[in-house]
Motif scaffolding. Structure first.
Motif, PDB file in Angstrom:
ATOM      1  N   GLY A  15      11.216   9.762  16.134  1.00 40.10           N
ATOM      2  CA  GLY A  15      10.083   8.999  15.611  1.00 40.10           C
ATOM      3  C   GLY A  15       9.871   9.306  14.147  1.00 40.10           C
ATOM      4  N   MET A  16       9.460   8.298  13.387  1.00 35.33           N
ATOM      5  CA  MET A  16       9.178   8.478  11.965  1.00 35.33           C
ATOM      6  C   MET A  16       7.897   7.739  11.597  1.00 35.33           C
ATOM      7  SD  MET A  16      12.803   7.818  10.068  1.00 35.33           S
ATOM      8  CE  MET A  16      14.361   8.225  10.839  1.00 35.33           C
ATOM      9  N   MET A  17       7.246   8.245  10.567  1.00 33.16           N
ATOM     10  CA  MET A  17       6.059   7.592  10.048  1.00 33.16           C
ATOM     11  C   MET A  17       6.251   7.370   8.549  1.00 33.16           C
ATOM     12  SD  MET A  17       2.101   8.772  10.514  1.00 33.16           S
ATOM     13  CE  MET A  17       2.399   8.926  12.274  1.00 33.16           C
ATOM     14  N   ILE A  18       6.181   6.120   8.124  1.00 32.32           N
ATOM     15  CA  ILE A  18       6.335   5.768   6.716  1.00 32.32           C
ATOM     16  C   ILE A  18       4.945   5.699   6.097  1.00 32.32           C
ATOM     17  CG2 ILE A  18       7.273   4.101   5.082  1.00 32.32           C
ATOM     18  CD1 ILE A  18       9.129   3.150   7.361  1.00 32.32           C
ATOM     19  N   THR A  19       4.741   6.464   5.048  1.00 29.37           N
ATOM     20  CA  THR A  19       3.397   6.639   4.493  1.00 29.37           C
ATOM     21  C   THR A  19       3.059   5.621   3.431  1.00 29.37           C
ATOM     22  OG1 THR A  19       3.748   9.004   4.809  1.00 29.37           O
ATOM     23  CG2 THR A  19       1.817   8.349   3.532  1.00 29.37           C
ATOM     24  N   GLY A  20       1.883   5.012   3.561  1.00 33.27           N
ATOM     25  CA  GLY A  20       1.353   4.124   2.532  1.00 33.27           C
ATOM     26  C   GLY A  20       0.389   4.885   1.641  1.00 33.27           C
ATOM     27  N   SER A  46      -0.913   3.208  -1.339  1.00 39.28           N
ATOM     28  CA  SER A  46      -1.594   2.179  -2.135  1.00 39.28           C
ATOM     29  C   SER A  46      -1.455   0.871  -1.371  1.00 39.28           C
ATOM     30  CB  SER A  46      -0.936   2.052  -3.517  1.00 39.28           C
ATOM     31  OG  SER A  46       0.395   1.561  -3.396  1.00 39.28           O
ATOM     32  N   LEU A  47      -2.061  -0.188  -1.875  1.00 40.90           N
ATOM     33  CA  LEU A  47      -1.929  -1.490  -1.217  1.00 40.90           C
ATOM     34  C   LEU A  47      -0.472  -1.926  -1.193  1.00 40.90           C
ATOM     35  CD1 LEU A  47      -3.041  -4.047   0.066  1.00 40.90           C
ATOM     36  CD2 LEU A  47      -3.604  -4.882  -2.243  1.00 40.90           C
ATOM     37  N   HIS A  48       0.194  -1.821  -2.346  1.00 34.34           N
ATOM     38  CA  HIS A  48       1.598  -2.220  -2.439  1.00 34.34           C
ATOM     39  C   HIS A  48       2.464  -1.384  -1.505  1.00 34.34           C
ATOM     40  CE1 HIS A  48       5.420  -3.464  -4.188  1.00 34.34           C
ATOM     41  NE2 HIS A  48       5.725  -2.188  -4.349  1.00 34.34           N
ATOM     42  N   GLU A  49       2.289  -0.056  -1.524  1.00 31.45           N
ATOM     43  CA  GLU A  49       3.091   0.826  -0.680  1.00 31.45           C
ATOM     44  C   GLU A  49       2.792   0.618   0.802  1.00 31.45           C
ATOM     45  OE1 GLU A  49       2.734   4.903  -1.713  1.00 31.45           O
ATOM     46  OE2 GLU A  49       3.867   4.706  -3.572  1.00 31.45           O
ATOM     47  N   SER A  50       1.532   0.371   1.120  1.00 33.79           N
ATOM     48  CA  SER A  50       1.171   0.156   2.519  1.00 33.79           C
ATOM     49  C   SER A  50       1.844  -1.097   3.064  1.00 33.79           C
ATOM     50  CB  SER A  50      -0.351   0.047   2.665  1.00 33.79           C
ATOM     51  OG  SER A  50      -0.985   1.271   2.329  1.00 33.79           O
ATOM     52  N   ARG A  51       1.885  -2.152   2.246  1.00 34.00           N
ATOM     53  CA  ARG A  51       2.581  -3.363   2.671  1.00 34.00           C
ATOM     54  C   ARG A  51       4.069  -3.098   2.878  1.00 34.00           C
ATOM     55  NH1 ARG A  51      -0.610  -7.336  -1.603  1.00 34.00           N
ATOM     56  NH2 ARG A  51      -2.240  -8.064  -0.149  1.00 34.00           N
ATOM     57  N   GLU A  52       4.658  -2.334   1.956  1.00 36.00           N
ATOM     58  CA  GLU A  52       6.073  -1.991   2.099  1.00 36.00           C
ATOM     59  C   GLU A  52       6.317  -1.147   3.345  1.00 36.00           C
ATOM     60  OE1 GLU A  52       7.312  -0.118  -1.590  1.00 36.00           O
ATOM     61  OE2 GLU A  52       8.292  -1.988  -2.183  1.00 36.00           O
ATOM     62  N   ALA A  53       5.419  -0.189   3.598  1.00 41.23           N
ATOM     63  CA  ALA A  53       5.555   0.687   4.755  1.00 41.23           C
ATOM     64  C   ALA A  53       5.499  -0.106   6.058  1.00 41.23           C
ATOM     65  CB  ALA A  53       4.467   1.759   4.740  1.00 41.23           C
ATOM     66  N   VAL A  54       4.556  -1.047   6.139  1.00 49.11           N
ATOM     67  CA  VAL A  54       4.425  -1.877   7.333  1.00 49.11           C
ATOM     68  C   VAL A  54       5.651  -2.763   7.515  1.00 49.11           C
ATOM     69  CG1 VAL A  54       3.123  -3.768   8.371  1.00 49.11           C
ATOM     70  CG2 VAL A  54       1.906  -1.832   7.362  1.00 49.11           C
ATOM     71  N   ASP A  55       6.133  -3.355   6.424  1.00 46.54           N
ATOM     72  CA  ASP A  55       7.324  -4.211   6.512  1.00 46.54           C
ATOM     73  C   ASP A  55       8.535  -3.411   7.001  1.00 46.54           C
ATOM     74  OD1 ASP A  55       5.952  -6.438   5.696  1.00 46.54           O
ATOM     75  OD2 ASP A  55       6.629  -6.352   3.604  1.00 46.54           O
ATOM     76  N   LEU A  56       8.692  -2.198   6.467  1.00 38.25           N
ATOM     77  CA  LEU A  56       9.804  -1.345   6.891  1.00 38.25           C
ATOM     78  C   LEU A  56       9.682  -0.979   8.365  1.00 38.25           C
ATOM     79  CD1 LEU A  56      10.340   1.089   3.879  1.00 38.25           C
ATOM     80  CD2 LEU A  56      12.094  -0.339   4.951  1.00 38.25           C
ATOM     81  N   VAL A 106      -0.486   3.272  12.659  1.00 41.92           N
ATOM     82  CA  VAL A 106      -1.022   4.264  13.594  1.00 41.92           C
ATOM     83  C   VAL A 106      -1.976   5.256  12.929  1.00 41.92           C
ATOM     84  CG1 VAL A 106       0.932   4.083  15.169  1.00 41.92           C
ATOM     85  CG2 VAL A 106       1.015   5.731  13.276  1.00 41.92           C
ATOM     86  N   ALA A 107      -2.206   5.118  11.619  1.00 37.78           N
ATOM     87  CA  ALA A 107      -3.119   6.050  10.949  1.00 37.78           C
ATOM     88  C   ALA A 107      -3.640   5.446   9.655  1.00 37.78           C
ATOM     89  CB  ALA A 107      -2.409   7.373  10.640  1.00 37.78           C
ATOM     90  N   TRP A 108      -4.836   5.908   9.251  1.00 31.16           N
ATOM     91  CA  TRP A 108      -5.359   5.588   7.922  1.00 31.16           C
ATOM     92  C   TRP A 108      -4.969   6.736   6.992  1.00 31.16           C
ATOM     93  CZ3 TRP A 108      -8.187   1.274   6.235  1.00 31.16           C
ATOM     94  CH2 TRP A 108      -8.491   1.303   4.868  1.00 31.16           C
ATOM     95  N   GLY A 109      -4.355   6.373   5.894  1.00 28.54           N
ATOM     96  CA  GLY A 109      -3.943   7.379   4.925  1.00 28.54           C
ATOM     97  C   GLY A 109      -2.697   6.919   4.182  1.00 28.54           C
ATOM     98  N   GLU A 110      -2.238   7.579   3.303  1.00 29.98           N
ATOM     99  CA  GLU A 110      -2.605   8.948   2.991  1.00 29.98           C
ATOM    100  C   GLU A 110      -3.839   8.949   2.110  1.00 29.98           C
ATOM    101  OE1 GLU A 110      -0.370  12.734   0.765  1.00 29.98           O
ATOM    102  OE2 GLU A 110       0.708  10.895   1.250  1.00 29.98           O
ATOM    103  N   CYS A 111      -4.869   9.668   2.491  1.00 32.01           N
ATOM    104  CA  CYS A 111      -6.086   9.734   1.698  1.00 32.01           C
ATOM    105  C   CYS A 111      -6.559  11.181   1.609  1.00 32.01           C
ATOM    106  CB  CYS A 111      -7.177   8.841   2.295  1.00 32.01           C
ATOM    107  SG  CYS A 111      -7.733   9.313   3.954  1.00 32.01           S
TER     108      CYS A 111
END
Length: 292
Positions: free
Chosen positions: A11-16, A18-28, A81-86
């Motif tokens: 299992g892996m978690m791709i971290t967002g 910022s808005l741009h990074e979060s969109r990229e993380a979700v797409d990946l 699956v999570a809010w962050g990174e904050c």
């Protein structure tokens, strides 16, 4: 992905961050399939983006909420699956000042509760303010849970043993990676982290284990077959060779190396460390498809 699979990563978690990074993380996460998840949020060094966003911070955060609504359970695909990174980072104030970080951290804790998400947290040289804001948001009850929230993990932990214990008492998990194991003091903290509050990570492509780290000598006892899986042959980026890692660029396959070091300092089998970290991760982030 191939190297991670060979090293036993399920299992892996791709971290967002910022808005741009979060969109990229979700797409990946959506593109890579089962066992890959994403976080959505604003890293403390990016909170200045909220202050400068043309349509305002509320609109920026609204876009993040849309990502969550479309990609988290029960309505979405379950990839967020999570809010962050904050959190807070007082080591890099040239990116975002203290006031900006504190204001937007508190807001994000509220949004995590609104959407019923656990937290992926960051704290650097800001422990007192970090704890104060979390407590004010209600993250001080058993299990680190606030109203509607589901606790969280303070990742890439590099603080003191006293700070670690306070976070554990608040119910948070502690995430360890290469940066968490640099010094003798770091190793003493890692040894003291309760197994029921331990998580393992790489923070790839950052936080690799280097020869200058105090933890490195523990890798001398790592069996050769596991060493090749966790730390495959590398090459310089200017001389890239397909199938090799890039020198200085961390990868998820190195998670096993982190587990080995933690096991060595605790004096227990690596299987025990991995088992607890797996159980904690699956439970906190609700990864039901991996709970088998």
């Amino acid at each position: 992905m191939t190297r991670a699979d060979a090293a036993g990563i399920k299992g892996m978690m791709i971290t967002g961050g910022s808005l741009h990074e979060s969109r990229e993380a979700v797409d990946l996460a959506n593109g890579l399939g089962q066992g890959v998840y994403a976080t959505v949020g604003v890293h403390p060094t990016r909170t200045s983006q909220l202050d400068s966003y043309p349509s305002g911070a509320a609109v920026y955060l609204g876009h993040l909420e849309e990502l969550i609504e479309q990609n988290s359970k029960p309505k979405g695909k379950g990839k967020v699956v999570a809010w962050g990174e904050c959190g807070l980072d007082y080591d890099r104030l040239h990116f975002s000042d203290i006031d900006s970080q504190k204001r937007h951290f508190a807001t994000q804790l509220g949004l995590a509760q609104k959407h019923g998400l656990p937290l992926f947290l960051h704290s650097r040289s800001a422990h007192e303010d970090f704890v104060s804001i979390c407590r004010a948001a209600g993250y001080e009850t058993e299990g680190g849970k606030a109203s509607g929230g589901k606790g969280g993990v303070v990742h890439s932990f590099t603080g003191t043993e006293a700070e670690m214990k306070e976070l554990v008492e608040m119910g948070f998990y502690i995430g360890l990676n290469g940066c968490s194991l640099k010094t003798d003091e770091n190793l003493a903290v890692a040894k003291a982290v309760p197994l029921e509050r331990l998580m393992l990570e790489t923070d790839a492509p950052w936080c690799s284990i280097t020869t200058t780290h105090s933890s490195n000598h523990h890798l001398k006892s790592l069996p050769a077959d596991l060493r090749q899986l966790y730390f495959p042959d590398s090459c310089k980026k200017e001389k890239f060779v397909m199938g090799k890692t890039v020198k200085g660029r961390n990868e998820p396959c190195a998670t096993g190396g982190v587990a080995w070091i933690v096991a060595q300092v605790k004096g227990i089998p690596i299987e025990e460390v991995a088992s607890h970290a797996w159980k904690n991760t699956v439970e906190l982030f609700g990864l039901s498809e991996l709970d088998s």
